[in-house]
Design an enzyme around this catalytic site. Structure first.
Site, PDB file in Angstrom:
ATOM      1  N   ARG A 189       0.849  -1.189   0.000  1.00 30.51           N
ATOM      2  CA  ARG A 189       0.000   0.000   0.000  1.00 30.51           C
ATOM      3  C   ARG A 189       0.888   1.245   0.000  1.00 30.51           C
ATOM      4  O   ARG A 189       1.905   1.278   0.696  1.00 30.51           O
ATOM      5  CB  ARG A 189      -0.868   0.021   1.257  1.00 30.51           C
ATOM      6  CG  ARG A 189      -1.631  -1.257   1.511  1.00 30.51           C
ATOM      7  CD  ARG A 189      -2.556  -1.569   0.357  1.00 30.51           C
ATOM      8  NE  ARG A 189      -3.226  -2.833   0.598  1.00 30.51           N
ATOM      9  CZ  ARG A 189      -4.535  -2.941   0.808  1.00 30.51           C
ATOM     10  NH1 ARG A 189      -5.305  -1.878   0.793  1.00 30.51           N
ATOM     11  NH2 ARG A 189      -5.061  -4.124   0.994  1.00 30.51           N
ATOM     12  N   ALA A 190       0.446   2.254  -0.749  1.00 29.16           N
ATOM     13  CA  ALA A 190       1.226   3.487  -0.804  1.00 29.16           C
ATOM     14  C   ALA A 190       1.416   4.083   0.593  1.00 29.16           C
ATOM     15  O   ALA A 190       2.487   4.596   0.919  1.00 29.16           O
ATOM     16  CB  ALA A 190       0.544   4.486  -1.730  1.00 29.16           C
ATOM     17  N   ASP A 191       0.398   3.967   1.445  1.00 27.13           N
ATOM     18  CA  ASP A 191       0.504   4.502   2.816  1.00 27.13           C
ATOM     19  C   ASP A 191       1.591   3.798   3.619  1.00 27.13           C
ATOM     20  O   ASP A 191       2.076   4.343   4.609  1.00 27.13           O
ATOM     21  CB  ASP A 191      -0.786   4.220   3.608  1.00 27.13           C
ATOM     22  CG  ASP A 191      -1.933   5.083   3.147  1.00 27.13           C
ATOM     23  OD1 ASP A 191      -1.679   5.986   2.330  1.00 27.13           O
ATOM     24  OD2 ASP A 191      -3.069   4.841   3.604  1.00 27.13           O
ATOM     25  N   ASP A 192       1.903   2.582   3.247  1.00 27.38           N
ATOM     26  CA  ASP A 192       2.864   1.792   4.028  1.00 27.38           C
ATOM     27  C   ASP A 192       4.285   1.865   3.484  1.00 27.38           C
ATOM     28  O   ASP A 192       5.186   1.226   4.033  1.00 27.38           O
ATOM     29  CB  ASP A 192       2.434   0.309   4.042  1.00 27.38           C
ATOM     30  CG  ASP A 192       1.136   0.085   4.799  1.00 27.38           C
ATOM     31  OD1 ASP A 192       0.823   0.910   5.671  1.00 27.38           O
ATOM     32  OD2 ASP A 192       0.437  -0.909   4.507  1.00 27.38           O
ATOM     33  N   LYS A 245       2.181  -0.199  12.994  1.00 30.01           N
ATOM     34  CA  LYS A 245       2.836   1.118  13.050  1.00 30.01           C
ATOM     35  C   LYS A 245       2.354   1.902  14.263  1.00 30.01           C
ATOM     36  O   LYS A 245       3.128   2.508  14.988  1.00 30.01           O
ATOM     37  CB  LYS A 245       2.503   1.916  11.778  1.00 30.01           C
ATOM     38  CG  LYS A 245       3.659   2.001  10.818  1.00 30.01           C
ATOM     39  CD  LYS A 245       3.421   3.049   9.745  1.00 30.01           C
ATOM     40  CE  LYS A 245       2.519   2.534   8.633  1.00 30.01           C
ATOM     41  NZ  LYS A 245       2.391   3.396   7.473  1.00 30.01           N
TER      42      LYS A 245
END
Ligand code: ATP
Ligand code: MG
Length: 620
Positions: free
Chosen positions: A496-499, A589
């Site tokens: 995922r881009a967020d990760d 996170k």
């Protein structure tokens, strides 16, 4: 119908043709379903407001049953089996009768075209009957997960606005009895919801409460003789089904798919991926609340007139369940979540070798990138089976990339989700939305003009959908995923881009590091997250392996040899997953940073929070 088998180049041309001539491409696919009134137009308007097959009318239940009844009365529509090996077989004639009865009872409860009906049931024939009955009445289906929290379920009932709920009295999973009706009583006692009627489908002995005004028991209302309910004509763009996303990256989003275009798109998807033969048996290993179950068991298997397997329970309940069920029903096609494939690997060879799997041709992965270690294991232990992949999302239920073995002889590349799927169109772009050349990592976006693009529920002016998906890269639909294409056009989803982790000036997708870690012989599962500029890995060791500093150092040097510096390793018993089995890295996170994890309504087991905090103690 048999297809020409296309080469990789020809499939590329097909994908190009589809994006340049969507009207011609999709008009041809519209013939997969029977229309009462033919569509007047293929596409009208621009996404996200576009309409597909306008003016066309149809009915899903008619397409799934009535239209093939004359030829298929005695053909098995579904085999049902549970983890305790109780079983039943349902013919198309049975399906016809049972769906009509269920539709009759729902209409007696007041369900009409356009109303939303909620369903909370395990994977049983009754779940298929009631779902198709909802569609027979032209109503909208909202299937929920058994095991969602009280608060989440109440939220969903309110969000979808259903007045009627169909619920099974109970189910069994992994040896435990789950008393679904009792749970619903608790939800409705303590919270306000629009639910006015509960239709209880008893499982054996009626050991549940019946709340006079509100609850009705199906067996009391079910007509004894034959009954026919006419399928209600709905327009192609009328909503058919509401889905909630998995909640991996944040609060689940409620979306809907349509009666016309969505069913057309799904039937094209599975022609291209599986090309099922008339006598094929197809088993989808999924819980009801995940779109995968309805996609297969409602909108494809009966619409194609083939045979499905419904499995109730947990595949890991017994080591040999998977291959024994394949042997018993001579299963040809399996569609599975990634997490289920990992479960098979962790159960060991017996899971795939105890029963005879010689009939099995393809296993299709969906949900997460399938790591190379799991693919190698499957390939070694099931050498006669092709492993296929399809990368899609609740918002766009035509694969974005896949290995369409049904139309082509295309090579599988380990770690890749496959090639551009004809009818979808993805690009990998940089921060500014500029397309990147092969091998460069970036954001995966879609230039979609396909009937499988969902609309948001409760979003009449399209404001939410525009903000959520269309604002980050103007002109494109943003998937939220990170990856690259190789020189042959294969897409590698890296997470995922967020990760994405920014370490030493480089951007690293979570899968890049996880793929390495899981090939270590003593590792069962792994998830990595970024903390500042460093990489922290949460690792589940293989059964029987001691989690100590020697293993920790060994894994670190193993990663270093592959080019990744892993700064910290936390050994855990299991990873936090969503109900659909996806790793919730944002939770890891948040725990590391001692922050609020946000919406965890789809977390599979809340107890993991304490487990993780415990594992983190003493970490430096
Ligand atoms: P939410 O949107 O609520 O955060 P989610 O994205 O997990 O949850 P889904 O719609 O169930 O909800 O999942 C779609 C996502 O799953 C994709 O965006 C992608 O990240 C991942 N995915 C699905 N199939 C594959 C696949 N075959 N290979 C790689 N990734 C996949
Ligand atoms: Mg998503």
């Amino acid at each position: 119908m048999s297809w020409k088998i296309y080469s990789l180049d020809e499939i590329r041309s097909m994908a190009k043709f589809a994006i340049e001539n969507p009207e011609a491409f999709w008009l041809d696919k519209a013939k997969f379903i029977t229309w009462f009134k033919q569509p007047e137009k293929v596409i009208e308007g621009e996404p996200p407001q576009e309409r597909w097959f306008s003016g066309g009318t149809t009915n899903i239940s008619y397409n799934a049953i009535d239209r093939h009844l004359a030829q298929k009365k005695d053909k098995i529509a579904f085999y049902w089996i549970n983890e305790r090996l109780d079983f039943r077989s349902i013919s198309y004639q049975d399906l016809y009768q049972e769906v009509n009865k269920a539709a009759y009872v729902l209409s007696e409860l007041g369900v009409k075209k356009g109303d939303v009906v909620s369903l909370l049931m395990p994977s049983t024939p009754e779940a298929v009957y009631f779902s198709l009955a909802v569609h027979r009445l032209g109503a909208v289906l909202a299937i929920h997960y058994i095991g969602l929290s009280e608060e989440t379920l109440a939220y969903r009932f309110n969000d979808c606005g259903s007045k009627v709920l169909v619920v099974a009295s109970k189910t069994f999973r992994n040896g435990n009895e789950i008393r679904v009706k009792d749970f619903i009583d608790k939800v409705l006692e303590s919270r306000n919801t629009p639910i006015q009627k509960i239709l209880v489908v008893p499982r054996g002995y009626s050991d549940f409460n019946v709340n006079g005004q509100r609850d009705v028991v199906y067996d009391d209302l079910k007509p004894r003789g034959k009954i026919y309910v006419k399928p209600v004509e709905v327009e192609a763009n009328d909503p058919a089904t509401i889905y909630y996303t998995s909640g991996t990256t944040g609060r689940p989003k409620g979306l809907y798919h349509t009666n016309g275009g969505y069913v057309v798109a799904l039937n094209w998807a599975f022609k291209a991926i599986f090309d099922p033969k008339e006598n094929d048996v197809w088993w989808t290993i999924s819980e009801l609340g995940w779109p995968v179950w309805p996609m297969a068991n409602l909108y494809t298997i009966p619409v194609m007139g083939i045979t499905g397997v419904l499995f109730e329970g947990y595949i890991g309940y017994k080591r040999d369940l998977f291959s024994r069920i394949i042997e018993r029903y001579s299963v040809n096609l399996v569609w599975s979540s990634t997490t289920t494939l990992y479960t098979l690997k962790s159960l060991g060879e017996e899971s795939v070798k105890a029963g005879d799997t010689s009939t099995l041709r393809v296993i299709l992965n969906t949900g997460e990138p399938l790591n190379v270690g799991a693919w190698l294991w499957l390939n070694q232990n099931l050498p006669h089976v092709k492993i296929a992949d399809a990368y899609w999302m609740t918002e766009h239920l035509l694969p974005i990339a896949a290995t369409p073995y049904g139309i082509g002889e295309i090579p599988y590349k380990a770690g890749s989700a496959g090639i551009q799927f004809p009818g979808s169109y993805f690009l990998v772009v940089d921060d500014e939305g500029k397309q990147l050349p092969p091998k460069q990592k970036g954001y995966i976006v879609l230039k979609p003009l396909s009937p499988a693009l969902a609309k948001m529920w409760n979003d009449p002016n399209y404001e939410r959908i525009k903000k959520q998906y269309w604002s980050r890269f103007p002109g494109y639909f943003y998937t939220g995923d990170y990856g690259y294409v190789d020189e042959d056009g294969y897409l590698f989803v890296l997470g995922r881009a967020d990760d994405v982790i920014r370490a030493e000036g480089e951007r690293i997708g979570t899968l890049e590091v996880e793929s390495v870690i899981v090939t270590h012989p003593n590792v069962a599962e792994a998830a990595v997250v970024g903390q500042g500029g460093s990489i922290v890995a949460f690792i589940v060791p293989r059964q029987g392996i001691e989690a100590n500093d020697t293993l920790r150092n060994d894994i670190k040097s193993y990663c270093r040899n592959a080019g990744y510096i892993v700064d910290k390793i936390v050994f855990v018993k299991r990873l936090p997953k969503t109900k659909s089995g996806k790793i919730m890295r944002r939770l890891l996170k948040a725990i590391l940073a001692n922050e609020n994890p946000g919406d965890i309504s789809t977390l599979d087991d809340i107890k993991i929070l304490d487990e993780l905090k415990e594992s983190l103690k003493g970490l430096t």
